[in-house]
Structure formats: structure tokens, C-alpha cells
Design a protein around this motif. Structure first.
Motif, PDB file in Angstrom:
ATOM      1  N   ALA A 112       0.782  -1.240   0.004  1.00  0.00           N
ATOM      2  CA  ALA A 112      -0.171  -0.026  -0.255  1.00  0.00           C
ATOM      3  C   ALA A 112       0.861   1.442   0.028  1.00  0.00           C
ATOM      4  N   TYR A 113       2.138   1.252   0.458  1.00  0.00           N
ATOM      5  CA  TYR A 113       2.914   2.467   0.661  1.00  0.00           C
ATOM      6  C   TYR A 113       3.489   2.907  -0.606  1.00  0.00           C
ATOM      7  N   LYS A 114       3.208   2.229  -1.755  1.00  0.00           N
ATOM      8  CA  LYS A 114       3.685   2.670  -3.271  1.00  0.00           C
ATOM      9  C   LYS A 114       2.888   3.903  -3.476  1.00  0.00           C
ATOM     10  N   MET A 115       1.658   3.748  -3.215  1.00  0.00           N
ATOM     11  CA  MET A 115       0.679   4.818  -3.776  1.00  0.00           C
ATOM     12  C   MET A 115       1.144   6.135  -3.200  1.00  0.00           C
ATOM     13  N   GLN A 116       1.674   5.948  -1.850  1.00  0.00           N
ATOM     14  CA  GLN A 116       1.985   7.436  -1.319  1.00  0.00           C
ATOM     15  C   GLN A 116       2.895   8.341  -2.132  1.00  0.00           C
ATOM     16  N   ASP A 117       3.821   7.771  -2.867  1.00  0.00           N
ATOM     17  CA  ASP A 117       4.738   8.580  -3.702  1.00  0.00           C
ATOM     18  C   ASP A 117       4.355   8.754  -4.963  1.00  0.00           C
ATOM     19  N   PHE A 118       3.120   8.551  -5.421  1.00  0.00           N
ATOM     20  CA  PHE A 118       2.554   8.534  -6.788  1.00  0.00           C
ATOM     21  C   PHE A 118       1.375   9.521  -6.811  1.00  0.00           C
ATOM     22  N   ALA A 119       1.405  10.505  -7.812  1.00  0.00           N
ATOM     23  CA  ALA A 119       0.347  11.319  -8.211  1.00  0.00           C
ATOM     24  C   ALA A 119      -0.030  11.612  -9.610  1.00  0.00           C
ATOM     25  N   PHE A 120      -0.977  11.424 -10.056  1.00  0.00           N
ATOM     26  CA  PHE A 120      -1.480  11.935 -11.252  1.00  0.00           C
ATOM     27  C   PHE A 120      -2.677  12.477 -11.334  1.00  0.00           C
ATOM     28  N   LEU A 121      -2.871  13.537 -12.465  1.00  0.00           N
ATOM     29  CA  LEU A 121      -4.139  14.226 -12.616  1.00  0.00           C
ATOM     30  C   LEU A 121      -4.442  14.483 -14.021  1.00  0.00           C
ATOM     31  N   ASP A 122      -5.865  14.414 -14.313  1.00  0.00           N
ATOM     32  CA  ASP A 122      -6.219  14.482 -15.598  1.00  0.00           C
ATOM     33  C   ASP A 122      -6.705  15.711 -15.880  1.00  0.00           C
ATOM     34  N   ALA A 123      -6.697  15.962 -17.130  1.00  0.00           N
ATOM     35  CA  ALA A 123      -6.803  17.483 -17.585  1.00  0.00           C
ATOM     36  C   ALA A 123      -8.329  17.725 -17.310  1.00  0.00           C
ATOM     37  N   ASN A 124      -8.771  19.098 -17.098  1.00  0.00           N
ATOM     38  CA  ASN A 124     -10.171  19.350 -16.674  1.00  0.00           C
ATOM     39  C   ASN A 124     -10.971  20.326 -17.526  1.00  0.00           C
ATOM     40  N   SER A 125     -10.057  20.799 -18.549  1.00  0.00           N
ATOM     41  CA  SER A 125     -10.669  21.805 -19.474  1.00  0.00           C
ATOM     42  C   SER A 125     -10.190  21.664 -20.912  1.00  0.00           C
ATOM     43  N   SER A 126     -10.915  21.469 -21.893  1.00  0.00           N
ATOM     44  CA  SER A 126     -10.744  21.078 -23.347  1.00  0.00           C
ATOM     45  C   SER A 126     -10.190  22.614 -23.935  1.00  0.00           C
ATOM     46  N   LYS A 127     -10.410  23.560 -23.638  1.00  0.00           N
ATOM     47  CA  LYS A 127     -10.065  24.840 -23.936  1.00  0.00           C
ATOM     48  C   LYS A 127      -8.631  25.254 -24.094  1.00  0.00           C
ATOM     49  N   LEU A 128      -8.215  25.667 -25.370  1.00  0.00           N
ATOM     50  CA  LEU A 128      -7.001  25.753 -25.766  1.00  0.00           C
ATOM     51  C   LEU A 128      -6.525  27.422 -25.631  1.00  0.00           C
ATOM     52  N   LYS A 129      -6.015  28.096 -24.483  1.00  0.00           N
ATOM     53  CA  LYS A 129      -5.740  29.282 -24.142  1.00  0.00           C
ATOM     54  C   LYS A 129      -4.617  29.437 -23.281  1.00  0.00           C
ATOM     55  N   THR A 130      -3.725  30.529 -23.449  1.00  0.00           N
ATOM     56  CA  THR A 130      -2.671  31.136 -22.593  1.00  0.00           C
ATOM     57  C   THR A 130      -3.096  31.071 -21.154  1.00  0.00           C
ATOM     58  N   SER A 131      -2.952  30.157 -20.329  1.00  0.00           N
ATOM     59  CA  SER A 131      -3.437  30.241 -19.145  1.00  0.00           C
ATOM     60  C   SER A 131      -3.014  29.236 -18.162  1.00  0.00           C
ATOM     61  N   THR A 132      -3.152  28.911 -16.756  1.00  0.00           N
ATOM     62  CA  THR A 132      -2.848  28.026 -15.889  1.00  0.00           C
ATOM     63  C   THR A 132      -3.707  26.794 -16.345  1.00  0.00           C
ATOM     64  N   MET A 133      -3.154  25.673 -16.415  1.00  0.00           N
ATOM     65  CA  MET A 133      -3.962  24.430 -17.041  1.00  0.00           C
ATOM     66  C   MET A 133      -4.777  23.856 -15.848  1.00  0.00           C
ATOM     67  N   GLN A 134      -5.992  23.589 -15.888  1.00  0.00           N
ATOM     68  CA  GLN A 134      -6.997  23.005 -15.102  1.00  0.00           C
ATOM     69  C   GLN A 134      -6.797  21.557 -14.994  1.00  0.00           C
ATOM     70  N   TRP A 135      -6.623  20.914 -13.493  1.00  0.00           N
ATOM     71  CA  TRP A 135      -6.520  19.420 -13.336  1.00  0.00           C
ATOM     72  C   TRP A 135      -7.528  18.910 -12.449  1.00  0.00           C
ATOM     73  N   ALA A 136      -7.750  17.622 -12.427  1.00  0.00           N
ATOM     74  CA  ALA A 136      -8.769  17.176 -11.246  1.00  0.00           C
ATOM     75  C   ALA A 136      -8.016  15.693 -11.044  1.00  0.00           C
ATOM     76  N   ALA A 137      -8.172  15.441  -9.866  1.00  0.00           N
ATOM     77  CA  ALA A 137      -7.617  14.124  -9.412  1.00  0.00           C
ATOM     78  C   ALA A 137      -8.748  13.145  -9.690  1.00  0.00           C
ATOM     79  N   VAL A 138      -8.549  12.016  -9.787  1.00  0.00           N
ATOM     80  CA  VAL A 138      -9.554  10.888 -10.267  1.00  0.00           C
ATOM     81  C   VAL A 138      -9.489   9.852  -9.244  1.00  0.00           C
ATOM     82  N   ALA A 139     -10.497   9.047  -9.213  1.00  0.00           N
ATOM     83  CA  ALA A 139     -10.833   8.029  -8.304  1.00  0.00           C
ATOM     84  C   ALA A 139      -9.770   6.835  -8.765  1.00  0.00           C
ATOM     85  N   TYR A 140      -9.067   6.346  -7.586  1.00  0.00           N
ATOM     86  CA  TYR A 140      -8.029   5.313  -7.682  1.00  0.00           C
ATOM     87  C   TYR A 140      -8.036   4.229  -6.709  1.00  0.00           C
ATOM     88  N   GLY A 141      -8.422   3.179  -6.898  1.00  0.00           N
ATOM     89  CA  GLY A 141      -8.560   2.243  -5.669  1.00  0.00           C
ATOM     90  C   GLY A 141      -9.680   2.624  -4.904  1.00  0.00           C
TER      91      GLY A 141
END
Length: 217
Positions: A76-105
Motif C-alpha cells: 500500500a505504501y507505494k501509492m503514497q509516492d505517486f500522483a497523477f491528474l487528468d486535464a479538466n478543461s479542453s479549451k486551448l488558451k494561454t493560462s494555467t491548466m486545469q486539473w482534477a484528481a481521479v478515483a484510484y482504488g
């Protein structure tokens, strides 16, 4: 007579030294070539081994599809050292990208050794160390798209540029990665940069576009 012998002796010694220097030079070149080849081969082996570990320990890096549920037999400890986020906006523009955490286990895709701020869309590793970080970007053309370059920068650690061709019919994907040291205090924010015009009919696919990282050491 003695002077002649001395001169000849010196010439012989000079020739022997010259031959020794030639041999030494040739051996040095051969050694350097072998060393460079060994380093290159070692680098390939390291990258290959690292990638295999990534795909085994973090399946989402290999194919862009997260595991639906973690293997109960995996530590179980392995997941402590991992992180990944999915994109949360499909629009292309000069800005900070939007991300969202997803369900995992039984939890989310953000391990306990990371802080994710969904409002600022920043990801901060809590521990100091070297981190493998990557960006997956998938884009599609909706209608008569023009050519252009999309750039996404993850702080000063990683810059990923995507060449978008004119009138593309198939999705365009780009994967960028690096290994960088983090101080355990600085959050990372992904900044998208697009040309002032030309990418209006392009969109970022939410499925497959991802930001991820994990602790290497």
C-alpha cells in the motif's frame, strides 16, 4: 666513434618513444571509444529499466489508462509516492491548466506525500528528492484546423511543445518527461501557452491528457 654511437642511440631511443606514444595514443582513443559506448549503452539500459518500472508500478504512464483498482497484493505504501491528474478543461488558451484528481482504488490518484490544490491547480511534493514527472497531451481538430505550436510548461522543470499540423484528421499526442529534484516546498503549476490565433478549432482531449509524477529517490 662514440659521438656517432651516442647520436644513433638517441635516435633509437627517440624512435622507441615515438612508437610508445603512438601506441599510447591509439590505446587512449580505443579506451575513450569503449567508455563512451559503455556510457551510452548504460544510459539506454537505465532509461529502459526506468520505463519498465514506471509501467509496472504506474500503469497510467504506459497507456494513458489508469488501473480501475489497485492489486490488493501490492504494498500500500507505494501509492503514497505517486500522483497523477487528468486535464479538466479542453479549451486551448494561454493560462494555467486545469486539473482534477481521479478515483484510484479506495482513494484518489494523489498519494499522501503530495498536496493538490484544486483551486490553484497546483501539485506539490511534500518530500525532498528526485521525481519523475511527465505530461501527456492529446489534441484533436474539430474543423479546418490551422497549424501551430502548443506549449505546456511545468514550472521550470519541464517544457512540452506539440506541433499541430494543418487539417489533421487523427488525434495528435505528445508525451514529455524528465527527472528533477524537488525541495518539498515548491508547488508545480502547468502553464499553457498558445499563439494569439490559429488554434481556435483545436481542443485538448480530457481522456488521455494527464500530469503525473512520482518519487524516484
Amino acid at each position: 666513434m662514440h659521438k656517432r654511437m651516442d647520436v644513433e642511440s638517441l635516435q633509437n631511443i627517440g624512435r622507441r618513444r615515438g612508437r610508445c606514444m603512438d601506441v599510447f595514443l591509439v590505446m587512449s582513443i580505443i579506451f575513450l571509444f569503449v567508455a563512451v559506448a559503455a556510457v551510452a549503452a548504460g544510459g539506454v539500459m537505465v532509461v529502459t529499466e526506468l520505463r519498465s518500472k514506471i509501467e509496472v508500478r504506474h500503469p497510467s504512464f504506459g497507456n494513458g489508462t489508469p488501473e480501475k483498482q489497485r492489486d490488493p497484493s501490492a504494498p500500500a505504501y507505494k501509492m503514497q509516492d505517486f500522483a497523477f491528474l487528468d486535464a479538466n478543461s479542453s479549451k486551448l488558451k494561454t493560462s494555467t491548466m486545469q486539473w482534477a484528481a481521479v478515483a484510484y482504488g479506495e482513494g484518489t490518484s494523489v498519494g499522501s506525500h503530495f498536496d493538490f490544490n484544486p483551486h490553484q491547480h497546483s501539485l506539490k511534493p511534500k518530500k525532498e528528492g528526485h521525481y519523475f514527472m511527465y505530461l501527456d497531451l492529446v489534441l484533436t481538430c474539430t474543423h479546418q484546423c490551422k497549424a501551430g505550436v502548443l506549449t505546456v510548461s511545468l514550472g521550470d522543470k519541464l517544457t512540452c511543445s506539440v506541433q499541430l499540423p494543418e487539417g489533421a484528421e487523427a488525434p495528435v499526442s505528445r508525451k514529455c518527461w524528465t527527472v528533477e529534484r524537488m525541495d518539498g516546498q515548491t508547488p508545480l503549476v502547468a502553464q499553457m501557452t498558445v499563439p494569439q490565433e490559429g488554434l481556435e478549432n483545436w481542443k485538448l482531449e480530457l481522456k488521455g491528457s494527464r500530469l503525473g509524477m512520482f518519487l524516484v529517490d
